[in-house]
Scaffold this motif. Structure first.
Motif, PDB file in Angstrom:
ATOM      1  N   GLU A  25      12.965   6.803   3.994  1.00 13.00           N
ATOM      2  CA  GLU A  25      12.993   5.768   2.631  1.00 13.00           C
ATOM      3  C   GLU A  25      14.193   5.670   1.440  1.00 13.00           C
ATOM      4  O   GLU A  25      13.558   4.474   0.602  1.00 13.00           O
ATOM      5  CB  GLU A  25      11.639   4.910   2.801  1.00 13.00           C
ATOM      6  N   ARG A  26      14.278   6.865   1.003  1.00 13.55           N
ATOM      7  CA  ARG A  26      14.730   7.548  -0.194  1.00 13.55           C
ATOM      8  C   ARG A  26      15.670   6.883  -0.286  1.00 13.55           C
ATOM      9  O   ARG A  26      16.613   6.744  -1.435  1.00 13.55           O
ATOM     10  CB  ARG A  26      14.451   8.490  -0.661  1.00 13.55           C
ATOM     11  N   ASP A  95      19.082  -2.274   6.069  1.00  5.67           N
ATOM     12  CA  ASP A  95      17.888  -3.148   5.583  1.00  5.67           C
ATOM     13  C   ASP A  95      18.610  -3.659   3.765  1.00  5.67           C
ATOM     14  O   ASP A  95      18.597  -3.197   3.506  1.00  5.67           O
ATOM     15  CB  ASP A  95      16.917  -1.572   4.558  1.00  5.67           C
ATOM     16  N   ASN A 116      16.676  -3.558   9.533  1.00  8.17           N
ATOM     17  CA  ASN A 116      15.526  -4.130   9.000  1.00  8.17           C
ATOM     18  C   ASN A 116      15.617  -5.218   7.772  1.00  8.17           C
ATOM     19  O   ASN A 116      16.495  -5.257   6.862  1.00  8.17           O
ATOM     20  CB  ASN A 116      14.940  -2.482   8.219  1.00  8.17           C
ATOM     21  N   ASP A 180       6.790  -4.428  13.170  1.00 10.23           N
ATOM     22  CA  ASP A 180       6.248  -4.310  11.949  1.00 10.23           C
ATOM     23  C   ASP A 180       4.891  -4.489  12.028  1.00 10.23           C
ATOM     24  O   ASP A 180       4.953  -5.903  11.224  1.00 10.23           O
ATOM     25  CB  ASP A 180       7.034  -3.966  10.771  1.00 10.23           C
ATOM     26  N   GLY A 214       5.436   0.810   7.528  1.00 10.66           N
ATOM     27  CA  GLY A 214       5.697   1.243   5.958  1.00 10.66           C
ATOM     28  C   GLY A 214       4.615   1.514   5.543  1.00 10.66           C
ATOM     29  O   GLY A 214       4.257   0.799   4.427  1.00 10.66           O
ATOM     30  N   ILE A 245       8.144   4.364   8.611  1.00 16.83           N
ATOM     31  CA  ILE A 245       9.765   4.417   7.540  1.00 16.83           C
ATOM     32  C   ILE A 245       8.549   4.692   6.216  1.00 16.83           C
ATOM     33  O   ILE A 245       7.182   4.413   5.772  1.00 16.83           O
ATOM     34  CB  ILE A 245       9.321   2.909   7.481  1.00 16.83           C
TER      35      ILE A 245
HETATM   36  N1  THG Z   1       8.629  -2.245   6.789  1.00 19.69           N
HETATM   37  C1  THG Z   1      10.108  -2.146   6.634  1.00 19.69           C
HETATM   38  N2  THG Z   1      10.793  -2.253   5.788  1.00 19.69           N
HETATM   39  C2  THG Z   1      10.876  -1.289   4.757  1.00 19.69           C
HETATM   40  C3  THG Z   1       9.249  -1.645   4.527  1.00 19.69           C
HETATM   41  C4  THG Z   1       8.149  -1.823   5.133  1.00 19.69           C
HETATM   42  N3  THG Z   1      11.654  -1.118   3.051  1.00 19.69           N
HETATM   43  C5  THG Z   1      11.031  -1.033   2.312  1.00 19.69           C
HETATM   44  C6  THG Z   1       9.841  -0.795   2.121  1.00 19.69           C
HETATM   45  N4  THG Z   1       8.746  -1.384   2.523  1.00 19.69           N
HETATM   46  C7  THG Z   1       9.780   1.556   2.286  1.00 19.69           C
HETATM   47  N5  THG Z   1      10.631   1.590   1.726  1.00 19.69           N
HETATM   48  C8  THG Z   1       9.925   2.188   0.058  1.00 19.69           C
HETATM   49  C9  THG Z   1      10.830   2.612  -0.691  1.00 19.69           C
HETATM   50  C10 THG Z   1      10.205   3.201  -1.685  1.00 19.69           C
HETATM   51  C11 THG Z   1       9.294   3.154  -1.961  1.00 19.69           C
HETATM   52  C12 THG Z   1       8.835   2.831  -1.302  1.00 19.69           C
HETATM   53  C13 THG Z   1       8.591   1.563   0.291  1.00 19.69           C
HETATM   54  C14 THG Z   1       8.927   3.335  -2.577  1.00 19.69           C
HETATM   55  N6  THG Z   1       9.529   3.813  -3.989  1.00 19.69           N
HETATM   56  C15 THG Z   1       8.719   4.105  -5.930  1.00 19.69           C
HETATM   57  C16 THG Z   1       8.209   3.202  -6.296  1.00 19.69           C
HETATM   58  O1  THG Z   1       8.703   2.267  -6.096  1.00 19.69           O
HETATM   59  O2  THG Z   1       7.652   3.668  -7.238  1.00 19.69           O
HETATM   60  C17 THG Z   1       9.491   5.232  -6.897  1.00 19.69           C
HETATM   61  C18 THG Z   1       9.642   6.319  -5.678  1.00 19.69           C
HETATM   62  C19 THG Z   1      10.716   7.715  -5.742  1.00 19.69           C
HETATM   63  O3  THG Z   1      10.914   7.955  -7.186  1.00 19.69           O
HETATM   64  O4  THG Z   1      10.210   8.713  -5.243  1.00 19.69           O
HETATM   65  O5  THG Z   1       7.360   3.716  -3.348  1.00 19.69           O
HETATM   66  O6  THG Z   1       7.345  -1.902   4.455  1.00 19.69           O
HETATM   67  N7  THG Z   1       9.785  -2.832   8.078  1.00 19.69           N
END
Ligand code: THG
Length: 281
Positions: A25-26, A95, A116, A180, A214, A245
């Motif tokens: 997911e990064r 996405d 996505n 999902d 996710g 994810i």
């Molecule tokens: N379902 C589907 N797609 C998705 C999601 C889902 N795409 C987006 C998300 N959810 C999954 N991707 C993330 C990407 C980042 C974070 C969480 C989910 C995240 N980022 C931190 C923050 O926002 O604080 C920063 C992390 C860091 O710096 O390392 O948490 O559910 N189909």
């Protein structure tokens, strides 16, 4: 069912006896200041590093999201897709909330990507499903309707049925739809986790399609997020989720443990290999 995806040279399958597949997911600027700044400046070194690091950590698929205010996301997504595909050989997951941006990503990529996502909303079904069909892609179906996420398994199942029905009517095979199950913060809604788990069980039993999650949404706003995420991941896999994810390096150890405990890892081969790989670093 078995969902096939392909990168430039590598194909992978989700479901049907495969180990749990992990979507990294990064490559997503949400909550990441450094990556946001780099993407805005068209500086893509960090993207290349994230792609390599996630595949190294065991990602089977890479999610690519460049949704940022004030950028030409069609152009940027297409650049990032090209870069990721020349850096690693895994399939990608495109996405974006914008259909035109998704189409730009589809044009830029080779193989068979995952889109996505599509939701149960009229506009989404009408714009995304034709792209899935035209480009021969697979798609994530979000259990969301009229901008809201139903709070009961019954109503979530109804959205899943609807998305699959509409896709099949266009000639998209059901194995190309990954549902999902959506999980919300359990700190805000105490039943959020259990509703999602019941939804997963019923989708698997009644529709048979692959299920993605996710998982980290469960822990928003709570301390010690990794512990909760890992516990929930194990429960989701027990309920029948076949793909996640996630931040792969943080979640993969628990996923390998859960796959082993669920009888999906003969002779603990993957579990032991995962341990050795971490121990060697
Ligand atoms: N379902 C589907 N797609 C998705 C999601 C889902 N795409 C987006 C998300 N959810 C999954 N991707 C993330 C990407 C980042 C974070 C969480 C989910 C995240 N980022 C931190 C923050 O926002 O604080 C920063 C992390 C860091 O710096 O390392 O948490 O559910 N189909």
């Amino acid at each position: 069912v078995k969902t096939r995806l392909a990168g430039a040279t590598k194909e992978i399958f989700i479901g049907d006896g495969q180990p749990t597949r992990l979507i990294g997911e990064r490559i997503n600027p949400s909550g990441k200041r450094k990556l946001s700044e780099a993407l805005k400046a068209g500086q893509l070194d960090l993207v290349r590093e994230e792609a390599l690091a996630q595949v190294q950590a065991g990602a089977d698929i890479l999610d690519i999201n460049v949704n940022l205010f004030g950028v030409d996301d069609k152009k940027l997504l297409s650049e990032v897709v090209h870069l990721v595909m020349e850096t690693v050989d895994v399939p990608i997951c495109i996405d974006s909330p914008h259909p035109e941006t998704i189409e730009a990503g589809l044009k830029a990529c080779s193989g068979k990507p995952l889109i996505n996502s599509v939701t149960g909303e009229k506009h989404s079904l009408e714009t995304i499903l034709p792209l899935v069909k035209q480009y021969g892609a697979a798609v994530i179906g979000l259990l969301q309707d009229d901008q809201s996420i139903p709070t009961t398994p019954d109503r979530r199942l109804a959205v899943a049925h609807h998305v699959i029905e509409r896709a099949e009517a266009l000639g998209i095979p059901r194995e190309d739809i990954v549902i999902d199950a959506l999980v919300m913060a359990v700190g805000a809604d105490p039943q959020s986790g259990s509703v999602t788990l019941e939804t997963i069980r019923r989708i698997r039993a009644e529709l048979g399609v692959n299920v993605v999650l996710g998982a980290s949404n469960i822990s928003f706003g709570l301390p010690d997020r990794e512990v909760l995420n890992n516990a929930f991941v194990a429960l989701a896999l027990g309920a029948g989720a076949t793909c996640l994810i996630v931040d792969v390096s943080k979640v993969r150890p628990a996923v390998l443990a859960a796959d082993l405990a669920l009888g999906r890892d003969d002779y603990a081969r993957r579990y032991i290999a995962g341990y050795r790989q971490r121990a060697a670093r």
